[in-house]
Design a protein around this motif. Structure first.
Motif, short mmCIF file in Angstrom:
data_model
loop_
_atom_site.label_atom_id
_atom_site.label_comp_id
_atom_site.label_asym_id
_atom_site.label_seq_id
_atom_site.Cartn_x
_atom_site.Cartn_y
_atom_site.Cartn_z
N PRO A 1 39.67 46.81 44.65
CA PRO A 1 40.32 45.74 43.87
C PRO A 1 39.71 44.37 44.18
O PRO A 1 39.32 44.09 45.31
CB PRO A 1 41.78 45.80 44.34
N VAL A 2 39.64 43.53 43.17
CA VAL A 2 39.13 42.18 43.33
C VAL A 2 40.26 41.27 43.82
O VAL A 2 41.32 41.21 43.21
CB VAL A 2 38.57 41.65 41.99
N PRO A 3 40.04 40.53 44.92
CA PRO A 3 41.08 39.60 45.40
C PRO A 3 41.17 38.38 44.49
O PRO A 3 40.16 37.76 44.17
CB PRO A 3 40.59 39.23 46.80
N ALA B 1 36.20 39.45 38.75
CA ALA B 1 35.73 38.48 39.73
C ALA B 1 35.12 37.24 39.05
O ALA B 1 35.36 36.10 39.47
CB ALA B 1 34.71 39.13 40.65
N TYR B 2 34.33 37.48 38.01
CA TYR B 2 33.67 36.38 37.32
C TYR B 2 34.68 35.47 36.63
O TYR B 2 34.59 34.24 36.71
CB TYR B 2 32.68 36.93 36.30
N ALA B 3 35.67 36.09 35.96
CA ALA B 3 36.69 35.29 35.27
C ALA B 3 37.48 34.45 36.27
O ALA B 3 37.75 33.26 36.02
CB ALA B 3 37.61 36.22 34.49
N ASP C 1 37.55 30.91 44.02
CA ASP C 1 36.28 31.41 44.54
C ASP C 1 36.46 32.49 45.62
O ASP C 1 35.52 32.81 46.34
CB ASP C 1 35.45 30.27 45.10
N THR C 2 37.68 33.06 45.71
CA THR C 2 37.94 34.09 46.72
C THR C 2 37.00 35.27 46.58
O THR C 2 36.34 35.69 47.54
CB THR C 2 39.40 34.58 46.63
#
Length: 224
Positions: free
Chosen positions: A76-78, A33-35, A42-43
Motif C-alpha cells: 500500500p502507498v502511504p 503515489a504520483y497523485a 511527499d510521504t
C-alpha cells in the motif's frame, strides 16, 4: 501431486500472469503515489514510491498469495491526507486514480491488440510467438478490468472503501475507521470462502470480465 496443483493458474501461463500482475500492480500504486505527491504529500515520494520500478511496490507475500490462491495485493502507498489543500476531495482522487490506471491499461491493451489483429502483425512471427502475444494480451485485458472493478468494492482495504468513506459524515467515518479491521476480515472471508465469494464478490468479478469483452468487441467494430 505436481507443483502446478498448488497454483491458482496453469503452470504454462504463469510467466504471463507474473508479468501482467507486475505491470498492473506497479502502475496502480504509482498512480496513487504520483497523485498524492502532486497534491502536496511527499510521504510516498520520500519512500521511493513515485516510481515505475516494480520492486518498490512489490509485497512478496501478497504476490505469492495471488499465484497460489488467485488473490493478493501490492504494498500500500502511504498517504497523509492532512497535507492536501482539500483533504477530502483530493483523497477521493488519490484513491480513484489507482483503479482508473488499471482501466486505462485495459483500454490501451485492447486498442493495441485490435491493431495487431487488424494489421495482421500478430501473425508475422512463428505460431509460438503469435500464441504468446495472444495469451499476454488476453490476460492483460482481463486483469485490467478485473482490478478496476475489484478495487472499487467499498470494503477495506480496497480503494472503493476509501472513496465512499470520504463522502460520509465525519462521525460516521470515525466509527467506520474504528471498526475497519472487521471490514477487512469480512472482505477476506468473502474472497477465500467459495460459497460466499460465489454470491458476493463473484458477480462483481463477472461484471469486470463482461465489461472487458464488451469494450473489446466495441473497439473491434472500429477497425472493421
Amino acid at each position: 501431486m505436481g507443483f502446478d496443483s498448488f497454483l491458482a493458474f496453469p503452470l504454462e501461463v504463469l510467466p504471463f500472469i507474473v508479468l501482467v500482475l507486475l505491470i498492473q500492480f506497479t502502475v496502480h500504486e504509482f498512480a496513487h503515489a504520483y497523485a498524492a505527491y502532486k497534491f502536496g504529500d511527499d510521504t510516498a515520494y520520500r519512500e521511493g514510491r513515485v516510481s515505475l520500478n516494480p520492486m518498490v511496490h512489490l509485497d512478496i507475500f501478497g504476490f505469492i498469495l495471488i499465484l497460489l490462491a488467485g488473490f493478493g495485493w501490492a504494498k500500500p502507498v502511504p498517504v497523509r491526507a492532512s497535507r492536501f489543500k482539500n483533504p477530502r476531495a483530493m483523497s477521493v482522487i488519490v484513491s480513484l486514480v489507482g483503479p482508473l490506471s488499471n482501466l486505462l491499461l485495459g483500454i490501451i491493451s485492447i486498442f493495441i491488440y485490435a491493431l495487431l489483429i487488424k494489421t495482421e502483425l500478430i501473425f508475422a512471427g512463428s505460431a509460438g510467438v503469435t500464441s504468446a502475444i495472444e495469451v499476454f494480451f488476453n490476460y492483460m485485458i482481463h486483469f485490467s478490468f478485473l482490478l478496476f472493478v475489484f478495487n472499487l468494492i467499498p470494503l477495506p482495504p480496497l480503494d472503493g472503501y476509501r472513496i465512499v468513506a470520504e463522502f460520509l459524515p465525519l462521525q460516521t467515518r470515525y466509527k467506520l475507521e474504528q471498526n475497519a479491521h472487521w471490514g477487512t476480515i469480512i472482505f477476506l472471508l468473502l474472497v477465500f470462502i467459495e460459497p460466499l465469494r460465489r454470491y458476493t464478490i463473484g458477480p462483481v468479478l463477472t461484471f469486470g470480465s463482461d465489461l472487458s469483452h464488451l469494450i473489446f468487441n466495441w473497439v473491434l467494430t472500429l477497425f472493421y
